[in-house]
Motif scaffolding. Structure first.
Motif, PDB file in Angstrom:
ATOM      1  N   VAL A  45       0.728  -1.356  -0.137  1.00 33.08           N
ATOM      2  CA  VAL A  45      -0.047  -0.026   0.127  1.00 33.08           C
ATOM      3  C   VAL A  45       0.964   1.271  -0.034  1.00 33.08           C
ATOM      4  O   VAL A  45       0.409   2.066  -0.798  1.00 33.08           O
ATOM      5  N   PHE A  46       2.008   1.413   0.893  1.00 34.71           N
ATOM      6  CA  PHE A  46       2.649   2.618   0.699  1.00 34.71           C
ATOM      7  C   PHE A  46       4.033   2.243  -0.111  1.00 34.71           C
ATOM      8  O   PHE A  46       5.065   2.981   0.126  1.00 34.71           O
ATOM      9  N   SER A  47       3.849   1.382  -1.091  1.00 28.40           N
ATOM     10  CA  SER A  47       5.099   1.448  -1.865  1.00 28.40           C
ATOM     11  C   SER A  47       5.111   2.421  -3.131  1.00 28.40           C
ATOM     12  O   SER A  47       4.029   3.054  -3.215  1.00 28.40           O
ATOM     13  N   PRO A  48       6.119   2.565  -3.825  1.00 26.57           N
ATOM     14  CA  PRO A  48       5.927   3.344  -5.097  1.00 26.57           C
ATOM     15  C   PRO A  48       5.381   2.783  -6.149  1.00 26.57           C
ATOM     16  O   PRO A  48       5.203   3.446  -7.187  1.00 26.57           O
ATOM     17  N   LEU A  49       4.800   1.454  -6.236  1.00 22.16           N
ATOM     18  CA  LEU A  49       4.515   0.930  -7.376  1.00 22.16           C
ATOM     19  C   LEU A  49       3.088   1.580  -7.733  1.00 22.16           C
ATOM     20  O   LEU A  49       2.346   2.056  -6.855  1.00 22.16           O
ATOM     21  N   SER A  50       2.774   1.296  -9.079  1.00 21.89           N
ATOM     22  CA  SER A  50       1.545   1.986  -9.335  1.00 21.89           C
ATOM     23  C   SER A  50       0.317   1.171  -9.190  1.00 21.89           C
ATOM     24  O   SER A  50       0.729  -0.087  -8.965  1.00 21.89           O
ATOM     25  N   ASP A  51      -0.803   1.601  -9.289  1.00 26.34           N
ATOM     26  CA  ASP A  51      -1.947   0.645  -9.550  1.00 26.34           C
ATOM     27  C   ASP A  51      -1.610  -0.228 -10.505  1.00 26.34           C
ATOM     28  O   ASP A  51      -2.291  -1.388 -10.371  1.00 26.34           O
ATOM     29  N   GLU A  52      -1.314   0.182 -11.677  1.00 29.85           N
ATOM     30  CA  GLU A  52      -1.016  -1.081 -12.651  1.00 29.85           C
ATOM     31  C   GLU A  52      -0.188  -2.203 -12.349  1.00 29.85           C
ATOM     32  O   GLU A  52      -0.528  -3.533 -12.555  1.00 29.85           O
ATOM     33  N   GLU A  53       0.859  -1.706 -11.588  1.00 24.77           N
ATOM     34  CA  GLU A  53       1.865  -2.748 -11.205  1.00 24.77           C
ATOM     35  C   GLU A  53       1.274  -3.550 -10.140  1.00 24.77           C
ATOM     36  O   GLU A  53       1.485  -4.886  -9.911  1.00 24.77           O
ATOM     37  N   LEU A  54       0.450  -2.852  -9.070  1.00 30.08           N
ATOM     38  CA  LEU A  54      -0.001  -3.627  -8.150  1.00 30.08           C
ATOM     39  C   LEU A  54      -1.342  -4.674  -8.591  1.00 30.08           C
ATOM     40  O   LEU A  54      -1.308  -5.808  -8.136  1.00 30.08           O
ATOM     41  N   GLY A  55      -2.061  -4.264  -9.830  1.00 31.56           N
ATOM     42  CA  GLY A  55      -3.027  -5.175 -10.216  1.00 31.56           C
ATOM     43  C   GLY A  55      -2.223  -6.240 -11.023  1.00 31.56           C
ATOM     44  O   GLY A  55      -2.614  -7.483 -10.913  1.00 31.56           O
ATOM     45  N   ARG A  56      -1.111  -6.160 -11.489  1.00 34.26           N
ATOM     46  CA  ARG A  56      -0.300  -7.334 -12.219  1.00 34.26           C
ATOM     47  C   ARG A  56       0.162  -8.168 -11.236  1.00 34.26           C
ATOM     48  O   ARG A  56       0.062  -9.326 -11.378  1.00 34.26           O
ATOM     49  N   LEU A  57       0.607  -7.840 -10.073  1.00 33.73           N
ATOM     50  CA  LEU A  57       0.814  -8.683  -8.843  1.00 33.73           C
ATOM     51  C   LEU A  57      -0.227  -9.276  -8.252  1.00 33.73           C
ATOM     52  O   LEU A  57      -0.065 -10.707  -8.208  1.00 33.73           O
ATOM     53  N   TRP A  58      -1.186  -8.655  -8.287  1.00 37.60           N
ATOM     54  CA  TRP A  58      -2.507  -9.402  -7.512  1.00 37.60           C
ATOM     55  C   TRP A  58      -3.112 -10.446  -8.738  1.00 37.60           C
ATOM     56  O   TRP A  58      -3.153 -11.808  -8.494  1.00 37.60           O
ATOM     57  N   GLY A  59      -3.231  -9.988 -10.051  1.00 37.89           N
ATOM     58  CA  GLY A  59      -3.479 -11.040 -11.042  1.00 37.89           C
ATOM     59  C   GLY A  59      -2.687 -12.194 -11.010  1.00 37.89           C
ATOM     60  O   GLY A  59      -3.227 -13.394 -11.525  1.00 37.89           O
ATOM     61  N   ALA A  60      -1.323 -12.119 -10.694  1.00 34.47           N
ATOM     62  CA  ALA A  60      -0.322 -13.228 -10.848  1.00 34.47           C
ATOM     63  C   ALA A  60      -0.943 -14.434  -9.860  1.00 34.47           C
ATOM     64  O   ALA A  60      -0.488 -15.569  -9.798  1.00 34.47           O
ATOM     65  N   LEU A  61      -1.642 -13.976  -8.649  1.00 36.92           N
ATOM     66  CA  LEU A  61      -2.149 -14.870  -7.910  1.00 36.92           C
ATOM     67  C   LEU A  61      -3.191 -15.575  -7.948  1.00 36.92           C
ATOM     68  O   LEU A  61      -3.701 -16.384  -7.513  1.00 36.92           O
TER      69      LEU A  61
END
Length: 225
Positions: free
Chosen positions: A63-79
């Protein structure tokens, strides 16, 4: 995960956000009202707060990382379920993770946890602030080499796999190499990447170096070609 001595009994199998994210199987919505309800059901109302604390640590880092929403979405989608049954958040991934963090925090407190247990997480990537994080930092180059396994994605998945690889590499270098490693393992599943025995051995060795138990990598053994 930055306290392998404290959490040794909880990291034999997958844990934290990677375990929760992969629990949204194709029938999850039949038994719970929404994604938060599923998460609370998955964790259970009582018991040792150690598992929720590990989840809180992962969520706070994301949540407090510099990652973008798109990057967070890619990580979540990998799961998630490769058939698309897992919940998606269409550009609002950070807001989703924040709501999840709040709900899991309330649950952990009810189960006896203290906010002091996660109020000040050790700095990880790119500037480690304790000895365990510094040791994990030393493993970053090898984890980044292993992200190349995503280049073996199934036909037709090369574009999404590349975007996920970049997100995993961002997590490794900017958030936490141990957390990025767990996302990598799930991404290999998500895109059906064939493993060879030397790859599998390197993944096992990395997992051990991060303080994991024996089943974090062996759960993905079926990828061996």
């Amino acid at each position: 995960m930055h306290a392998p001595v404290l959490h040794r009994d909880w990291v034999d199998d997958d844990f934290g956000v990677t375990a929760l994210g992969s629990s949204y199987h194709n029938d999850w919505s039949r038994y719970t009202n929404d994604p938060i309800d599923h998460a609370l059901s998955y964790l259970g109302p009582t018991g040792d707060p150690a598992f929720p604390i590990l989840l809180i640590e992962d969520l706070r880092r994301l949540v407090f990382s510099p990652l973008s929403d798109e990057e967070l979405g890619r990580l979540w989608g990998a799961l998630g379920d490769p058939l698309g049954a897992s919940p998606t958040f269409d550009g609002a991934e950070r807001a989703w993770l924040h709501r999840l963090l709040e709900a899991v925090t309330r649950l952990a407190v009810k189960r006896g946890a203290r906010e002091a247990q996660w109020a000040e997480l050790p700095g990880c990537s790119p500037e480690p602030t304790d000895s365990v994080a510094a040791e994990h930092q030393r493993l970053i180059p090898e984890v980044l080499v292993m992200t190349g396994l995503l280049d073996r994605a199934r036909d037709g998945d090369s574009g999404p796999a590349l975007a996920t690889r970049l997100a995993v590499e961002g997590c490794v270098t900017l958030v936490c190499p141990e957390l990025g490693f767990r996302f990598l393992l799930h991404a290999l599943d998500r895109f059906g990447c064939d493993l060879r025995m030397p790859d599998y051995t390197r993944l096992k060795n990395l997992s051990s170096a991060f303080g994991h138990g024996p089943f974090i990598v062996s759960a993905h053994r079926y990828l061996l070609g």
